[in-house]
Enzyme design. Structure first.
Site, PDB file in Angstrom:
ATOM      1  N   ASP A  19       0.628  -0.927  -0.104  1.00 25.65           N
ATOM      2  CA  ASP A  19       0.367  -0.233   0.065  1.00 25.65           C
ATOM      3  C   ASP A  19       0.739   1.479  -0.061  1.00 25.65           C
ATOM      4  O   ASP A  19       2.357   0.980  -0.224  1.00 25.65           O
ATOM      5  CB  ASP A  19      -1.184   0.681   1.191  1.00 25.65           C
ATOM      6  CG  ASP A  19      -2.322   0.497   0.977  1.00 25.65           C
ATOM      7  OD1 ASP A  19      -2.188   2.082   0.116  1.00 25.65           O
ATOM      8  OD2 ASP A  19      -3.310  -0.427   0.593  1.00 25.65           O
ATOM      9  N   HIS A  30      -2.718   2.956  -4.886  1.00 28.91           N
ATOM     10  CA  HIS A  30      -2.417   2.917  -3.486  1.00 28.91           C
ATOM     11  C   HIS A  30      -0.400   1.972  -3.534  1.00 28.91           C
ATOM     12  O   HIS A  30      -0.347   1.399  -2.714  1.00 28.91           O
ATOM     13  CB  HIS A  30      -3.478   1.242  -2.729  1.00 28.91           C
ATOM     14  CG  HIS A  30      -4.783   2.416  -2.287  1.00 28.91           C
ATOM     15  ND1 HIS A  30      -4.341   2.959  -0.839  1.00 28.91           N
ATOM     16  CD2 HIS A  30      -5.436   1.952  -2.088  1.00 28.91           C
ATOM     17  CE1 HIS A  30      -5.236   3.359  -0.437  1.00 28.91           C
ATOM     18  NE2 HIS A  30      -6.583   3.332  -1.282  1.00 28.91           N
ATOM     19  N   ASP A  55      -8.512  -0.038  -5.949  1.00 25.98           N
ATOM     20  CA  ASP A  55      -9.300   0.577  -5.056  1.00 25.98           C
ATOM     21  C   ASP A  55      -8.779   2.001  -4.612  1.00 25.98           C
ATOM     22  O   ASP A  55      -7.965   2.282  -5.335  1.00 25.98           O
ATOM     23  CB  ASP A  55      -9.517  -0.238  -3.900  1.00 25.98           C
ATOM     24  CG  ASP A  55      -8.260   0.004  -3.166  1.00 25.98           C
ATOM     25  OD1 ASP A  55      -7.914  -0.659  -3.045  1.00 25.98           O
ATOM     26  OD2 ASP A  55      -8.208   0.466  -1.827  1.00 25.98           O
ATOM     27  N   GLU A  56      -9.542   2.660  -5.116  1.00 27.98           N
ATOM     28  CA  GLU A  56      -9.430   4.437  -5.033  1.00 27.98           C
ATOM     29  C   GLU A  56      -8.083   5.165  -5.218  1.00 27.98           C
ATOM     30  O   GLU A  56      -7.522   5.944  -5.272  1.00 27.98           O
ATOM     31  CB  GLU A  56      -9.352   4.104  -3.454  1.00 27.98           C
ATOM     32  CG  GLU A  56     -10.301   3.964  -2.338  1.00 27.98           C
ATOM     33  CD  GLU A  56     -10.236   3.884  -1.188  1.00 27.98           C
ATOM     34  OE1 GLU A  56     -11.074   4.459  -0.178  1.00 27.98           O
ATOM     35  OE2 GLU A  56      -9.211   3.352  -0.487  1.00 27.98           O
ATOM     36  N   TRP A  72     -17.009  -4.233  -1.895  1.00 31.22           N
ATOM     37  CA  TRP A  72     -16.909  -3.303  -0.087  1.00 31.22           C
ATOM     38  C   TRP A  72     -18.023  -2.477   0.083  1.00 31.22           C
ATOM     39  O   TRP A  72     -18.503  -1.760   0.532  1.00 31.22           O
ATOM     40  CB  TRP A  72     -15.298  -2.444   0.091  1.00 31.22           C
ATOM     41  CG  TRP A  72     -14.541  -1.527  -0.928  1.00 31.22           C
ATOM     42  CD1 TRP A  72     -13.962  -2.130  -2.121  1.00 31.22           C
ATOM     43  CD2 TRP A  72     -14.874  -0.334  -0.924  1.00 31.22           C
ATOM     44  NE1 TRP A  72     -13.355  -1.051  -2.867  1.00 31.22           N
ATOM     45  CE2 TRP A  72     -13.925   0.151  -1.315  1.00 31.22           C
ATOM     46  CE3 TRP A  72     -14.613   0.064   0.526  1.00 31.22           C
ATOM     47  CZ2 TRP A  72     -13.230   1.158  -1.642  1.00 31.22           C
ATOM     48  CZ3 TRP A  72     -14.054   1.900   0.042  1.00 31.22           C
ATOM     49  CH2 TRP A  72     -13.737   1.969  -1.059  1.00 31.22           C
ATOM     50  N   PHE A  74     -13.548  -4.309   9.943  1.00 34.17           N
ATOM     51  CA  PHE A  74     -13.231  -4.507  11.667  1.00 34.17           C
ATOM     52  C   PHE A  74     -12.370  -3.413  12.228  1.00 34.17           C
ATOM     53  O   PHE A  74     -11.776  -3.727  13.094  1.00 34.17           O
ATOM     54  CB  PHE A  74     -12.833  -5.787  11.691  1.00 34.17           C
ATOM     55  CG  PHE A  74     -13.365  -7.032  11.815  1.00 34.17           C
ATOM     56  CD1 PHE A  74     -15.102  -6.653  11.475  1.00 34.17           C
ATOM     57  CD2 PHE A  74     -13.675  -8.826  11.964  1.00 34.17           C
ATOM     58  CE1 PHE A  74     -16.041  -7.855  11.802  1.00 34.17           C
ATOM     59  CE2 PHE A  74     -14.273  -9.569  11.958  1.00 34.17           C
ATOM     60  CZ  PHE A  74     -15.905  -8.711  12.016  1.00 34.17           C
ATOM     61  N   ASP A  75     -11.901  -2.518  10.982  1.00 36.56           N
ATOM     62  CA  ASP A  75     -11.000  -1.552  12.029  1.00 36.56           C
ATOM     63  C   ASP A  75     -12.793  -0.648  12.318  1.00 36.56           C
ATOM     64  O   ASP A  75     -11.652   0.046  13.350  1.00 36.56           O
ATOM     65  CB  ASP A  75     -10.604  -1.348  11.395  1.00 36.56           C
ATOM     66  CG  ASP A  75     -11.006  -0.283   9.560  1.00 36.56           C
ATOM     67  OD1 ASP A  75     -12.188  -1.056   9.409  1.00 36.56           O
ATOM     68  OD2 ASP A  75     -10.476   0.494   8.814  1.00 36.56           O
ATOM     69  N   TRP A 115      -8.282  -3.269   8.502  1.00 39.88           N
ATOM     70  CA  TRP A 115      -7.146  -2.211   7.471  1.00 39.88           C
ATOM     71  C   TRP A 115      -6.648  -1.733   9.262  1.00 39.88           C
ATOM     72  O   TRP A 115      -7.276  -1.848  10.337  1.00 39.88           O
ATOM     73  CB  TRP A 115      -8.352  -1.302   7.442  1.00 39.88           C
ATOM     74  CG  TRP A 115      -8.893  -1.792   6.389  1.00 39.88           C
ATOM     75  CD1 TRP A 115     -10.233  -1.288   6.165  1.00 39.88           C
ATOM     76  CD2 TRP A 115      -8.312  -2.170   4.951  1.00 39.88           C
ATOM     77  NE1 TRP A 115     -10.708  -2.659   4.913  1.00 39.88           N
ATOM     78  CE2 TRP A 115      -9.522  -2.696   4.343  1.00 39.88           C
ATOM     79  CE3 TRP A 115      -6.786  -3.334   4.270  1.00 39.88           C
ATOM     80  CZ2 TRP A 115      -9.598  -2.710   2.620  1.00 39.88           C
ATOM     81  CZ3 TRP A 115      -6.664  -2.284   3.211  1.00 39.88           C
ATOM     82  CH2 TRP A 115      -7.939  -2.981   2.377  1.00 39.88           C
ATOM     83  N   THR A 116      -5.042  -1.560   9.323  1.00 38.60           N
ATOM     84  CA  THR A 116      -4.433  -1.244  10.518  1.00 38.60           C
ATOM     85  C   THR A 116      -3.693  -0.283  10.610  1.00 38.60           C
ATOM     86  O   THR A 116      -2.688  -0.493  11.334  1.00 38.60           O
ATOM     87  CB  THR A 116      -3.304  -2.173  10.476  1.00 38.60           C
ATOM     88  OG1 THR A 116      -2.414  -2.450   9.743  1.00 38.60           O
ATOM     89  CG2 THR A 116      -3.768  -4.012  10.109  1.00 38.60           C
ATOM     90  N   GLU A 117      -4.347   0.602  10.122  1.00 44.55           N
ATOM     91  CA  GLU A 117      -4.127   1.896  10.790  1.00 44.55           C
ATOM     92  C   GLU A 117      -4.517   2.609  11.753  1.00 44.55           C
ATOM     93  O   GLU A 117      -2.891   3.354  11.850  1.00 44.55           O
ATOM     94  CB  GLU A 117      -5.034   2.931   9.910  1.00 44.55           C
ATOM     95  CG  GLU A 117      -4.581   3.492   7.998  1.00 44.55           C
ATOM     96  CD  GLU A 117      -5.387   2.135   7.137  1.00 44.55           C
ATOM     97  OE1 GLU A 117      -6.385   1.468   7.420  1.00 44.55           O
ATOM     98  OE2 GLU A 117      -5.968   3.051   6.362  1.00 44.55           O
TER      99      GLU A 117
END
Ligand code: ACM
Length: 625
Positions: free
Chosen positions: A137, A203, A265-266, A334, A359-360, A408-410
């Protein structure tokens, strides 16, 4: 193999193993694994407990494995250690969906290979069978590619801050190919398929920082620790195609499964719009616009994967470009309308809808929840997900191949954070993915949950506690933490972690588009108000949306906390200067005297400041006597 796995599990969970062998000692009851035909599909099994022993039968190793997991569940239902009794029973079982997935984002924060193996273990014990591994990413490239060593020597690292000292550090990590091979084998032994995800064309900042010639425009590497959506995008050239197919060749060597995920994505296309070279390419290819160019690029990559016998999968954004994708390309839906778009176009899709399968998001509104995105996605919310829309035709429904939740781990810098955000919600996901609709039952799930949580302990799995708290904690009357205040708006609400140790006592709930909190309905009558405030980095790439954030002009150089009564506009009743707080890296308590008003009133808190970064937030507010 499956006998040894079951024995090891029982040893952990109950304190005894079972002797594995191929002969049946006449004097002991036995657990027999039998390969045989059945009409229960490729992952189904039967399980029989009789006075002489247990018999698990299935046509495949996967079926035998799931039978063993069910037997372990039966043998650990009382949550105790030591001997136990099984009651006679007959089970016929099979999954509803073939794809029962979790996404692990190792790009925003890197997890150790050992932790990835733990996740795979925990997934397998929930009969989850697909790990979408988000390996690249903007913020980091995590997979060693021998052809392009700078992807990891440069791309795996970004500037970070040491939590203890506040000093700048080089932050990141990557998986060597040898580590990946071990993890893939570990997953295969547990019937988990790893689907690697290599993001393109958006990304991709980490790749562009490592190999600037792959970018459509020069990149600014300094911002790479930000969250959000970066404007950087790959140059859709032959050179980039050659580069990415080189990457994918090594990816295919490492990951033997049928699926390769290409992200998609995005993809922000401002750089493509601004580039004469890319515009000339669009004309020359006879394409309608930049979206069609992404479609062309993705279809080209899809053709490469198909020629190597792999199936392409990507986020539902890959459908933007229209036709040209391989017919068997699949999507991960999504967006709310992603499943309808994919299935109407005849593509298979996996349901992973935001927010319920993201699940973030935090699991409750309790103060003790770890950081995450602000919308509450509870265990019951996840359990209630129905992947197949009732409005779909049978042909469309047949294209829904599964369901997946995304980690997602931000906001999950540590491995313990990842585990807490994943569990116990992944147990609810497991029933959405496995259990036939007619057999789903929330009350039954809730009743079985305490037993499930007891199974977690010997596995080293520490789940989220507030999510399973039997009753909500009654807040102290006077002090309300940010999670107990109301947000004035809910545009992009985040439950943000502090940076320094002193800021880390609890996360800070804030709408980053409008930092504004309401303390509802209290008797103010001449009391003091105390508000604990601090500043957090505004490290979000919001593109054009950043201009929508309204900054309230300060009246003193360091700005003020403004307090209003019954609304957030008009003249404040208090302006508390931030000069002292601005000097501090810790939390500062401001206080002031409220006017003598009769009755119940709302208080509204906002800050004045001249620029977005850093951003003022509230830890808590309380009324004095
Ligand atoms: C995504 O959330 N950008 C897939």
């Amino acid at each position: 193999l499956v006998g040894k796995y079951l024995s090891d599990l029982l040893l952990k969970s109950r304190g005894f193993g079972v002797a594995a062998g191929s002969r049946h000692p006449a004097t002991h009851s036995t657990i027999v694994f039998a390969r045989g035909d059945s009409d229960l599909g490729p992952e189904g099994y039967t399980l029989d407990v009789t006075p002489t022993g247990v018999r698990i039968a299935a046509p495949t190793d996967a079926g035998l494995f799931y039978g063993a997991v069910t037997l372990w569940q039966l043998m650990t239902a009382d949550g105790r250690r030591g001997p136990m009794m099984l009651q006679p029973l007959h089970i016929e079982d099979r999954p509803r969906f073939a794809w029962r997935g979790l996404l692990l984002d190792s790009a925003r924060h890197f997890q150790s290979p050992t932790f990835v193996e733990h996740m795979i273990d925990w997934m397998a014990l929930h009969k989850l069978n697909v790990l979408q591994w988000h390996l690249t990413d903007d913020q980091g490239w995590r997979l060693e590619i021998k052809r392009y060593p700078r992807l990891t020597s440069v791309g795996a690292w970004r500037p970070g801050i040491d939590r203890k000292t506040g000093r700048p550090i080089r932050y990141g990590g990557f998986y060597t190919q040898a580590e990946v091979q071990r993890i893939v084998a570990y997953a295969a032994a547990r019937h988990v398929t790893i689907v690697p995800e290599i993001e393109m064309p958006g990304h991709s900042l980490s790749a562009i920082v490592a190999y600037p010639q792959m970018g459509a425009a020069p990149a600014d590497p300094k911002t790479r620790g930000d969250w959000g959506i970066f404007p950087d995008i790959l140059d859709p050239s032959d050179r980039t195609y050659g580069f990415m197919t080189g990457v994918l060749s090594e990816v295919m060597d490492l990951f033997p499964g049928p699926w390769i995920n290409v992200g998609g994505d995005e993809a922000v296309k401002d750089e493509w719009r601004a580039s004469p070279k890319v515009q000339a390419q669009i004309k020359q290819l006879g394409l309608a616009n930049e979206d069609a160019l992404q479609g062309w690029f993705t279809a080209r990559i899809g053709g490469f994967l198909a020629a190597h016998g792999r199936r392409m999968i990507g986020w539902d954004d890959i459908l933007v470009g229209g036709a040209g994708l391989p017919a068997d390309a699949a999507t991960v839906s999504w967006h709310a309308d992603g499943a309808l778009k994919a299935t109407s176009a005849g593509h298979d899709t996996v349901i992973a809808t935001d927010p319920l399968l993201y699940f973030d998001h935090r699991q409750s509104d309790l103060v003790g929840e770890p950081p995450g995105r602000g919308i509450v996605v509870s265990l019951a919310d996840v359990y209630g997900v129905e992947p197949v829309s009732p409005t779909m035709t049978p042909e469309q429904a047949a294209h829904i191949i599964g369901v997946q939740a995304n980690l997602w781990t931000e906001h999950m810098p540590t491995e313990a954070d990842v585990a807490r955000m994943a569990f116990p919600r992944a147990a609810a996901l497991a029933e959405v993915a496995w259990t036939a609709t007619a057999l789903k039952n929330w009350e039954s799930f809730e009743a079985r949950l305490p037993g499930e949580l007891k199974r977690y302990q010997p596995l080293g799995l520490a789940e989220d506690q507030p999510a399973v708290a039997p009753t909500t904690i009654v807040p102290p009357i006077t002090r309300r933490y940010s999670q107990q205040l109301e947000l004035c708006t809910n545009k992009v609400s985040l439950n943000l972690a502090g940076v320094t140790d002193a800021q880390q006592a609890q996360p800070y709930l804030v709408d980053i588009m409008n930092p504004c909190w309401i303390s509802p309905r209290a008797e103010l009558g001449g009391r003091t108000v105390r508000v604990a405030v601090t500043r957090l980095p505004f490290n979000f790439q919001l593109g054009a949306d950043a201009a929508k954030i309204v900054l309230h002009p300060p009246t003193t150089p360091a700005g003020e906390l403004e307090v209003r009564v019954d609304g957030c506009t008009g003249d404040p009743v208090l302006r508390l200067p931030l000069a002292n707080a601005a000097e501090s890296r810790n939390v500062t308590v401001l206080s002031g005297q409220l006017p003598a008003l009769a009755g119940m009133h709302d208080l509204c808190f906002t800050f004045t400041q001249r620029k977005l970064d850093p951003m003022w937030v509230i830890a808590w507010a309380e009324l004095g006597s």
